[in-house]
Design a protein around this motif. Structure first.
Motif, mmCIF file in Angstrom:
data_model
loop_
_atom_site.group_PDB
_atom_site.id
_atom_site.type_symbol
_atom_site.label_atom_id
_atom_site.label_comp_id
_atom_site.label_asym_id
_atom_site.label_seq_id
_atom_site.Cartn_x
_atom_site.Cartn_y
_atom_site.Cartn_z
ATOM 1 N N HIS A 123 0.838 -1.188 0.000
ATOM 2 C CA HIS A 123 0.000 0.000 0.000
ATOM 3 C C HIS A 123 0.878 1.245 0.000
ATOM 4 O O HIS A 123 0.662 2.185 -0.755
ATOM 5 N N ARG A 124 1.926 1.226 0.844
ATOM 6 C CA ARG A 124 2.806 2.383 0.957
ATOM 7 C C ARG A 124 3.539 2.673 -0.348
ATOM 8 O O ARG A 124 3.834 3.822 -0.655
ATOM 9 N N GLY A 126 2.338 2.142 -3.222
ATOM 10 C CA GLY A 126 1.352 2.419 -4.262
ATOM 11 C C GLY A 126 0.992 1.229 -5.115
ATOM 12 O O GLY A 126 0.669 1.368 -6.288
ATOM 13 N N SER A 139 5.112 -3.887 -14.647
ATOM 14 C CA SER A 139 6.077 -3.083 -15.395
ATOM 15 C C SER A 139 7.369 -2.998 -14.592
ATOM 16 O O SER A 139 7.410 -3.343 -13.410
ATOM 17 N N MET A 142 7.065 -0.967 -11.454
ATOM 18 C CA MET A 142 6.290 -1.622 -10.405
ATOM 19 C C MET A 142 7.109 -2.715 -9.728
ATOM 20 O O MET A 142 7.031 -2.912 -8.521
ATOM 21 N N ARG A 145 9.245 -1.182 -7.223
ATOM 22 C CA ARG A 145 8.480 -0.875 -6.006
ATOM 23 C C ARG A 145 8.324 -2.110 -5.140
ATOM 24 O O ARG A 145 8.430 -2.044 -3.922
ATOM 25 N N LEU A 172 10.220 8.724 -13.987
ATOM 26 C CA LEU A 172 9.849 7.676 -13.045
ATOM 27 C C LEU A 172 10.862 7.608 -11.899
ATOM 28 O O LEU A 172 10.511 7.345 -10.751
ATOM 29 N N VAL A 175 9.986 10.076 -9.296
ATOM 30 C CA VAL A 175 8.874 9.586 -8.471
ATOM 31 C C VAL A 175 9.391 8.597 -7.438
ATOM 32 O O VAL A 175 9.023 8.650 -6.259
ATOM 33 N N MET B 1 0.528 7.381 -1.014
ATOM 34 C CA MET B 1 1.222 7.458 -2.302
ATOM 35 C C MET B 1 0.368 6.834 -3.409
ATOM 36 O O MET B 1 -0.221 5.787 -3.205
ATOM 37 N N THR B 2 0.341 7.491 -4.493
ATOM 38 C CA THR B 2 -0.495 6.966 -5.571
ATOM 39 C C THR B 2 0.363 6.582 -6.759
ATOM 40 O O THR B 2 1.539 6.905 -6.815
ATOM 41 N N MET B 3 -0.257 5.915 -7.667
ATOM 42 C CA MET B 3 0.464 5.515 -8.884
ATOM 43 C C MET B 3 0.784 6.759 -9.699
ATOM 44 O O MET B 3 -0.020 7.651 -9.818
ATOM 45 N N SER B 4 1.961 6.793 -10.224
ATOM 46 C CA SER B 4 2.299 7.906 -11.104
ATOM 47 C C SER B 4 1.694 7.629 -12.470
ATOM 48 O O SER B 4 1.552 6.474 -12.863
ATOM 49 N N THR B 6 2.970 8.015 -15.232
ATOM 50 C CA THR B 6 3.938 7.462 -16.194
ATOM 51 C C THR B 6 3.925 5.949 -16.218
ATOM 52 O O THR B 6 4.370 5.339 -17.163
ATOM 53 N N GLU B 7 3.461 5.343 -15.135
ATOM 54 C CA GLU B 7 3.538 3.890 -15.149
ATOM 55 C C GLU B 7 2.227 3.206 -14.778
ATOM 56 O O GLU B 7 2.214 2.120 -14.248
ATOM 57 N N ILE B 9 -0.503 0.896 -15.080
ATOM 58 C CA ILE B 9 -0.349 -0.388 -15.781
ATOM 59 C C ILE B 9 -1.256 -0.453 -16.996
ATOM 60 O O ILE B 9 -2.388 0.031 -16.983
#
Lengths: 262, 275
Positions: A123-124, A126, A139, A142, A145, A172, A175, B1-4, B6-7, B9
């Motif tokens: 969750h932290r 994302g 990806s 991901m 992450r 990216l 981020v 935190m959220t998905m950016s 740019t990625e 899915i």
């Protein structure tokens, strides 16, 4: 607050024997990583930066000198460090949640408990909703992450990162820097972060050590005097950042000009 | 935190048109396959007796008749059962021992170093050449064929399993070691799952060889099984019988292969959707 040395490299060298003779990855390296600090090591590729991390992890022994962890010789392997490598080391046959929970599983935690921790971390970073996906379905960003969540989830005392975002595109990466700093601010785990990107090093670290081309030696160590929390998207435009960048680039440029190992 | 952004899915959002065109493509492929089969059989049937003597190539209709006769008399079922028993028993015994031995050697470098020349020597030997010896030792019944099939399968599975243990990515092992994994945990959580892929490859390629082992054994000395059927038919200059037995063998081999493929899909579910 006096700094407490956690990892100490004392005049170490590492040589590799190849068919074409002996290659010296690094030599005469003296470096101390203090507890709770974020240290970045910058240098051209092939200068033996990763070698230093492998030594701190106890996966590789120095050819000369000694590496110490809390004053004692680094054990083989050093189970007090978490290691996030450049390449993906997720287990492809495990779902994302089981990957993140693996260290806890090895410690004998029962499944509901360890999955709860894994879900919190996912969750932290994302990745809510991807608990049951397999790494191959994600990806590159991901997967990074997930690797990050896996490394942080079992709370190792020190985290070693070897160009963890090297394969990601520039945006990216920003981020990911943002996320990493936020997560780090909450834990203040000791971090050793290896990169060839000076901007990345200054953005993240408390101190930056510049390495020369092979054989790697330390050219300079500078403290990054930028306040935290840092805005990774804008900090590059801070004049102090520019000043530090110029100074460190001076050291790095020589090494790069001397010839980067391809 | 959220998905950016740019990625975010790229979820596979397959539209109906994409699905429909995929189905249309599949039908086209199927149509071609059926076409080739029909044309091939028709040419064969026509050529037989007109261009080439049926003695050499028989004819689809004659082969069909022969199959039908064998089904009626119950011969086919009996021979098939014998060959299948030998194949499956040899396959299972060979695979189990091959996996066990491959893992033992993969996890024990010294043992592997010591046994290396012997393994190479046995591996290079054409296993089929052992058939007469096995018939001598185990008689003309099922046992000699099972042993031959076991032997052939064993080496293929063993070799793949062993190679799989050598191909385990050291980085994966290191990451787990740093997490404090014990030796046994590394074996269970890294080595075994990554070797599984190799084991399956070994098993898949050894299926036809198990059948070869059984059939060759039958052809050399036996009075039952599809190998015997081929040999006996050829001995009586019965080309239709030879072709009919070959056809059944083909069906069996394809079926076995398909079973393994399906079980692989279940066991290696994580490999699907990989890019």
């Amino acid at each position: 607050m006096t700094p407490v040395p956690l990892i100490e490299y004392r005049d170490i060298a590492r040589r590799f024997t190849t068919r074409r003779g002996t290659v010296t990855a690094c030599e005469h390296v003296d470096l101390t990583v203090n507890e709770g600090e974020f240290l970045a090591i910058v240098g051209p590729s092939g200068c033996g930066k990763s070698t230093l991390l492998n030594m701190a992890a106890g996966l590789l022994q120095p050819s000369a000198g000694g590496v110490f962890y809390r004053g004692e010789k680094v054990p083989e392997p050093n189970t007090r460090v978490g290691y996030m490598t450049q390449r993906d080391t997720l287990l492809p046959w495990r779902s994302v949640e089981d990957n993140v929970a693996i260290a806890l599983e090895l410690r004998g935690q029962d499944r509901p408990t360890r999955l709860r921790t894994a879900h919190e971390w996912l969750h932290r970073v994302g990745l809510k909703g991807f608990e049951n996906a397999y790494p191959a379905q994600l990806s590159g960003g991901m997967r990074r992450r997930v690797s990050m969540a896996r490394t942080l989830a079992y709370e190792p005392e020190t985290i070693l990162m070897d160009e963890p975002f090297g394969a990601l595109d520039a945006q990216l990466r920003l981020v990911m820097h943002d996320e990493l700093l936020k997560l780090w601010a909450a834990t203040r785990t000791t971090m050793v972060f290896v990169t060839h990107d000076l901007t990345e090093a200054i953005t993240l670290a408390d101190r930056v050590a510049v390495f020369s081309a092979r054989p790697g030696r330390i050219r300079a160590i500078e403290t990054v005097d930028l306040p935290r929390p840092r805005d990774v998207f804008r900090i590059r435009f801070d004049p102090r950042f520019g000043e530090l960048h110029d100074r460190l680039w001076g050291y790095l440029e020589e090494s790069v000009r001397e010839g980067v190992m391809v | 935190m959220t998905m950016s952004p740019t990625e975010a899915i790229e979820a596979p959002r397959i539209g109906h048109d994409v699905l429909a065109s995929a189905r249309a493509e599949w039908f086209k492929v199927l149509a071609w396959r059926v076409g080739i089969t029909v044309v091939g059989l028709a040419l064969w049937e026509t050529a037989s007796g007109r261009l080439i003597k049926p003695f050499w190539i028989s004819a689809p209709s004659a082969i069909w008749a022969q199959l039908y006769a064998w089904v009626e008399s119950g011969d086919l079922w009996m021979h098939m059962r014998i060959t299948l028993t030998e194949t499956v028993a040899g396959f299972v015994l060979g695979a189990v021992s091959g996996i066990a031995f491959g893992l033992a050697l993969g996890l024990n470098k010294r043992l592997a170093a010591v046994l290396d020349p012997f393994i190479i020597a046995f591996y290079s030997l054409p296993k089929i050449a052992l058939a007469p010896l096995f018939i001598l030792w185990f008689g003309v019944g099922l046992a000699s064929k099972i042993v031959l099939a076991t032997f052939v399968v064993f080496f293929l599975v063993f070799y793949n399993t062993y190679a799989g243990t050598l191909a385990v990515e050291q980085e994966l092992v290191d990451v787990l070691r740093l997490m404090g994994a014990t030796r046994w945990q590394i074996v269970r959580k890294v080595i075994l799952p990554s070797v599984l892929l190799w084991i399956f490859t070994g098993m898949k390629i050894s299926v036809p060889y198990a059948l070869i082992g059984a059939v060759v054994g039958e052809m050399m000395a036996s009075n039952k099984g599809l190998g015997y059927l081929i040999q006996a038919s050829a001995g009586q200059y019965d080309t239709s019988g030879v072709f009919a037995a070959l056809f059944v063998l083909m069906i069996i081999a394809t079926g076995l292969h398909e079973i393994l493929k399906q079980s692989e899909r279940v066991m290696l579910r994580w490999k699907e959707d990989s890019t």
